[in-house]
Enzyme design. Sequence first.
Site, short mmCIF file in Angstrom:
data_model
loop_
_atom_site.label_atom_id
_atom_site.label_comp_id
_atom_site.label_asym_id
_atom_site.label_seq_id
_atom_site.Cartn_x
_atom_site.Cartn_y
_atom_site.Cartn_z
N GLY A 205 13.48 20.52 14.79
CA GLY A 205 12.92 21.86 14.99
C GLY A 205 13.92 22.84 15.59
O GLY A 205 13.55 23.88 16.11
N SER B 189 15.02 18.14 8.41
CA SER B 189 14.13 17.80 7.30
C SER B 189 14.89 17.68 5.98
O SER B 189 14.66 16.74 5.22
CB SER B 189 12.99 18.81 7.18
N GLU C 108 10.57 20.00 -0.93
CA GLU C 108 10.27 20.83 0.26
C GLU C 108 9.36 22.01 -0.14
O GLU C 108 8.39 22.32 0.54
CB GLU C 108 11.58 21.33 0.87
N ASP D 285 20.33 24.21 2.49
CA ASP D 285 20.32 23.07 3.41
C ASP D 285 20.52 21.74 2.67
O ASP D 285 21.35 20.92 3.05
CB ASP D 285 18.99 23.01 4.19
#
Length: 401
Positions: A129, A135, A167, A179
């Site tokens: 986070g 992720s 995602e 990412d």
Amino acid sequence: MVLKTGERAQLVKAKFKEIFGAGGGKITLVRAPGRVNLIGEHTDYNDGFVLPIAINQEMIMAFQPRLDNSVCLYSYNFSSSHQFPLDGIKYETEESWANYVKGVIYIFQEREISLSGMNIVLEGNIPIGAGLSSSAAIEVATAVGLQLLSGFTMEPVEIVKLCQKAENEFVGVNCGIMDQFVSLLGKKDKALFLDCRSLDYEPVPLPNPEHLRIVVCNTGVRRELSGSEYNKRRRECQEGVSHLKKRLPEIKALRDVPVRDFEKYGDSLPETIKRRCKHIVEENERVTQSVASLKESNLRRFGSLMNESHQSLKDNYEVSCRELDLMVDIARNIDGVLGARMTGAGFGGCTVNLVEEGKVERFQEIVKEKYWKETKIHPEIYILQAEEGAGEILNKTGEKR
Ligand code: GLA
């Protein structure tokens, strides 16, 4: 004590045997890094340019096939398990970390890639986070693991696209491609200059860490990326394109609008939309200038482009927050800092700073003290290096662990 990848991989393997037993055949170990974006924020979903690095904080995942069609997951970090059948994959709000693994498996199956059941252990040292893409690292490590287990061939860029799709469609976060791309294709000691439209990329050498360090400061404030603001920015950019098309009919995305055209036609846009578009158009230009500055070793110029990027994210794109601005202000007033900006989606998370090697220790002391004084939060600070993108973890002789 900071453990190296090989040492962590051994711990993961030992945990795997403890959870799933020592039998069951070969255990395949995979690593996938998080990322820090040096410059080029919110440009990826506008078909623009980005300049991220894959970092030396990473996910490690251990895989072993099962004879049935169950997937059994164990998270080392959360000491928790989760199990699901390959033919009944559902998004669930508990054990939310499991959704990144499920999403990739789901999307691969949708592509008609046949998978067997498997046991998986995950462990990671990417702060969760914090906007460093833990992720995306889970997704990419899962995809690489599935490929090694099932032996199908697929171009790396195709894998990246499927991870992004997982995602977007399974997890429900409408992220761009940056990412997942850098987590798979990052290069050691280099930043990746990525064209998010063509997906062409160029590794750009970074300054020698003996002279200049990439220091990341975690504000300790977490805001959900899936929150409405990220998607709202995407919509605002789209709206900008629709308006600008009236003057520039050939454009498809903000990437196609040069700064001089924006200066000419930008005033026709509604006020907020104009500021959003201004950020994207100028940020793309800043990325290409940053690449040129790095190639010329003009690090002062690169640092000031990072500073300009933050200013624009704060004033035009409005994705910064009090803590990020504070962290950046503190950093900019410290001797030896060439540039400081927020990194990632914003609304909390981390800043990235270019700091002269000899000044890093003092930098950390001042940031910790001043940030605590204002926020009563002890910030974590990471001195990071650009690492190679995801892959199987092999031992020194090249054999599988
Ligand atoms: C998040 C998204 C990326 C990108 C950045 C902002 O990290 O996952 O795709 O849009 O925000 O630059």
